[in-house]
Motif scaffolding. Structure first.
Motif, PDB file in Angstrom:
ATOM      1  N   VAL A  27       0.798  -1.290   0.105  1.00 19.62           N
ATOM      2  CA  VAL A  27      -0.036   0.067   0.068  1.00 19.62           C
ATOM      3  C   VAL A  27       1.058   1.308   0.030  1.00 19.62           C
ATOM      4  O   VAL A  27       2.187   1.086   0.227  1.00 19.62           O
ATOM      5  CB  VAL A  27      -0.814  -0.142   1.404  1.00 19.62           C
ATOM      6  N   GLY A  68      -3.564   3.690   0.136  1.00 19.87           N
ATOM      7  CA  GLY A  68      -3.803   3.665  -1.458  1.00 19.87           C
ATOM      8  C   GLY A  68      -3.017   2.599  -2.245  1.00 19.87           C
ATOM      9  O   GLY A  68      -2.060   1.781  -1.502  1.00 19.87           O
ATOM     10  N   SER A  69      -3.564   2.270  -3.297  1.00 21.38           N
ATOM     11  CA  SER A  69      -2.700   1.365  -4.114  1.00 21.38           C
ATOM     12  C   SER A  69      -1.428   1.888  -4.618  1.00 21.38           C
ATOM     13  O   SER A  69      -1.155   3.054  -5.027  1.00 21.38           O
ATOM     14  CB  SER A  69      -3.648   0.886  -5.350  1.00 21.38           C
ATOM     15  N   SER A  70      -0.304   1.119  -4.755  1.00 14.32           N
ATOM     16  CA  SER A  70       0.872   1.362  -5.526  1.00 14.32           C
ATOM     17  C   SER A  70       0.859   1.464  -6.723  1.00 14.32           C
ATOM     18  O   SER A  70       2.153   1.504  -7.420  1.00 14.32           O
ATOM     19  CB  SER A  70       1.905   0.414  -5.033  1.00 14.32           C
ATOM     20  N   TRP A  71      -0.224   1.233  -7.606  1.00 15.97           N
ATOM     21  CA  TRP A  71      -0.386   1.098  -8.996  1.00 15.97           C
ATOM     22  C   TRP A  71      -0.333   2.432  -9.576  1.00 15.97           C
ATOM     23  O   TRP A  71      -0.611   3.355  -8.940  1.00 15.97           O
ATOM     24  CB  TRP A  71      -1.543   0.454  -9.519  1.00 15.97           C
ATOM     25  N   ASP A 108      -6.396  -3.927  -7.820  1.00 14.65           N
ATOM     26  CA  ASP A 108      -5.647  -3.811  -6.406  1.00 14.65           C
ATOM     27  C   ASP A 108      -6.390  -2.845  -5.751  1.00 14.65           C
ATOM     28  O   ASP A 108      -6.573  -2.798  -4.632  1.00 14.65           O
ATOM     29  CB  ASP A 108      -4.281  -3.030  -7.088  1.00 14.65           C
ATOM     30  N   TYR A 109      -7.143  -1.627  -6.324  1.00 18.92           N
ATOM     31  CA  TYR A 109      -7.753  -0.440  -5.425  1.00 18.92           C
ATOM     32  C   TYR A 109      -9.043  -1.146  -4.719  1.00 18.92           C
ATOM     33  O   TYR A 109      -9.184  -0.972  -3.651  1.00 18.92           O
ATOM     34  CB  TYR A 109      -8.099   0.618  -6.326  1.00 18.92           C
ATOM     35  N   SER A 116      -4.540   7.315   5.349  1.00 26.26           N
ATOM     36  CA  SER A 116      -5.303   6.592   4.129  1.00 26.26           C
ATOM     37  C   SER A 116      -4.393   5.682   3.089  1.00 26.26           C
ATOM     38  O   SER A 116      -3.295   6.039   3.053  1.00 26.26           O
ATOM     39  CB  SER A 116      -5.873   7.465   3.386  1.00 26.26           C
ATOM     40  N   ILE A 160      -7.803  -3.481  -1.891  1.00 26.79           N
ATOM     41  CA  ILE A 160      -7.424  -2.633  -0.762  1.00 26.79           C
ATOM     42  C   ILE A 160      -8.556  -2.070   0.126  1.00 26.79           C
ATOM     43  O   ILE A 160      -8.795  -1.995   1.170  1.00 26.79           O
ATOM     44  CB  ILE A 160      -6.394  -1.714  -1.056  1.00 26.79           C
ATOM     45  N   GLY A 161      -9.396  -1.465  -0.643  1.00 23.98           N
ATOM     46  CA  GLY A 161     -10.566  -0.918  -0.274  1.00 23.98           C
ATOM     47  C   GLY A 161     -11.421  -1.921   0.543  1.00 23.98           C
ATOM     48  O   GLY A 161     -12.033  -1.630   1.465  1.00 23.98           O
ATOM     49  N   GLY A 175      -4.837  -2.529 -11.853  1.00 22.69           N
ATOM     50  CA  GLY A 175      -4.984  -1.475 -10.767  1.00 22.69           C
ATOM     51  C   GLY A 175      -6.156  -1.364 -10.385  1.00 22.69           C
ATOM     52  O   GLY A 175      -6.189  -0.991  -9.079  1.00 22.69           O
ATOM     53  N   ILE A 176      -7.366  -1.548 -11.128  1.00 23.11           N
ATOM     54  CA  ILE A 176      -8.739  -1.439 -10.603  1.00 23.11           C
ATOM     55  C   ILE A 176      -8.904  -2.462  -9.525  1.00 23.11           C
ATOM     56  O   ILE A 176      -9.473  -2.320  -8.337  1.00 23.11           O
ATOM     57  CB  ILE A 176      -9.824  -1.502 -11.636  1.00 23.11           C
TER      58      ILE A 176
END
Lengths: 72, 215
Positions: free
Chosen positions: B52, B178-181, B161-162, B176, B165-166, B158-159
């Motif tokens: 993250v 976030g993705s590392s993408w 991954d988000y 907060s 994580i969400g 990427g989507i």
């Protein structure tokens, strides 16, 4: 194509072969053959001048415009 | 542009592309080995590492008690931007999304191998003096398609991954996650540019044919 190249007619009149004409023009026989058979897309003025000079003729003797027949 | 310069540039490009396949494979291998080692820390066992990016909330700067200490004893305050959170397996239910990411990576790698193959073919063709030929236009189109596919797959992963994580609901009042993408700007740009170059190359073929048939 509407532009007809009558180089073979002029060559026959002047009794000169393709190879000899190509040699005098300093181009390859294959290039001259492309012109003679009507496959060329364009001709340079310098080439036309060269042909007319060697064959002692006018551009109109070499090039002819023939309207393409429209399909009915 | 002479042959030596073309060949040197081509070799550099191929090496970079090959490393972009090889290095992730090696790193993946190391990570796999590390994960299966006998960790003494219980937190690592039966956990899924989630990479993250950390962002402070409400414009706060991280309070940090961690420092970077140099070999000569200098201390510099350190802020953490990225982290790997070991989420327990029981809490991690996103294996479907994991498969999306892994599949995307796998197909991207195949696309990259195909891209390298076509790139080598293009260089060989140019070296043989066959520059403005229809085969090269097909090769350029294939290269651009590979790049655009890789960009699309990167967006998909990427989507995913988000979403992954969400769905973990790891909330914090200060940070907060976030993705590392990162958006694949370069793949998209180079993909579309290559497509454009293919069209220009086609025009070049037309001009070459016109020139060859001008006596």
């Amino acid at each position: 194509m509407p532009i007809i190249v009558n180089l073979d007619v002029m060559m026959a009149k002047r009794k000169i072969s393709l190879g000899d004409l190509a040699e005098k023009m300093h181009i390859t026989p294959s290039n001259l053959s492309i012109l003679k058979t009507g496959k060329a897309k364009a001709i340079r003025f310098s080439t036309l001048e060269n042909i007319c000079s060697i064959l002692d003729c006018q551009p109109a003797d070499i090039l002819e415009y023939r309207k393409s027949e429209e399909p009915e | 542009m002479n042959k030596i310069l073309i060949n040197t540039l081509s070799t550099v490009i191929i090496l970079i592309l090959a490393c972009s396949i090889g290095i992730p494979i090696v790193l993946f291998g190391f990570n796999f080995i590390e994960k299966n080692k006998n960790f003494t820390e219980i937190a690592y066992l039966n956990s899924t590492p989630v990479e993250v990016i950390l962002s402070p909330k409400n414009n706060k700067i991280f309070e940090t008690n961690t420092h970077f200490i140099t070999s000569d004893g200098q201390k510099y305050p350190m802020m953490t931007k990225a982290a790997i959170i070991m989420v327990p397996e029981s809490h991690y239910n996103n294996h479907t999304l994991d498969w999306v990411i892994i599949t995307s990576m796998f197909i991207s790698m195949i696309a990259l191998i195909i891209l390298i193959y076509y790139f080598v073919r293009l260089i060989i063709s140019i070296n043989k003096g066959r520059i403005f030929v229809r085969e090269n236009v097909k090769i350029l189109n294939a290269i651009s398609i590979c790049l655009l596919i890789m960009a699309f797959l990167s967006i998909c992963s990427g989507i995913a991954d988000y979403m992954a994580i969400g769905s973990l609901n790891l909330s914090s009042s200060e940070i907060s996650l976030g993705s590392s993408w990162e958006f694949p700007w370069s793949n998209l740009l180079i993909g579309f540019t290559t497509l454009l170059i293919a069209q220009i190359w086609k025009r070049g073929i037309y001009l070459r044919e016109d020139s060859e048939l001008t006596i």
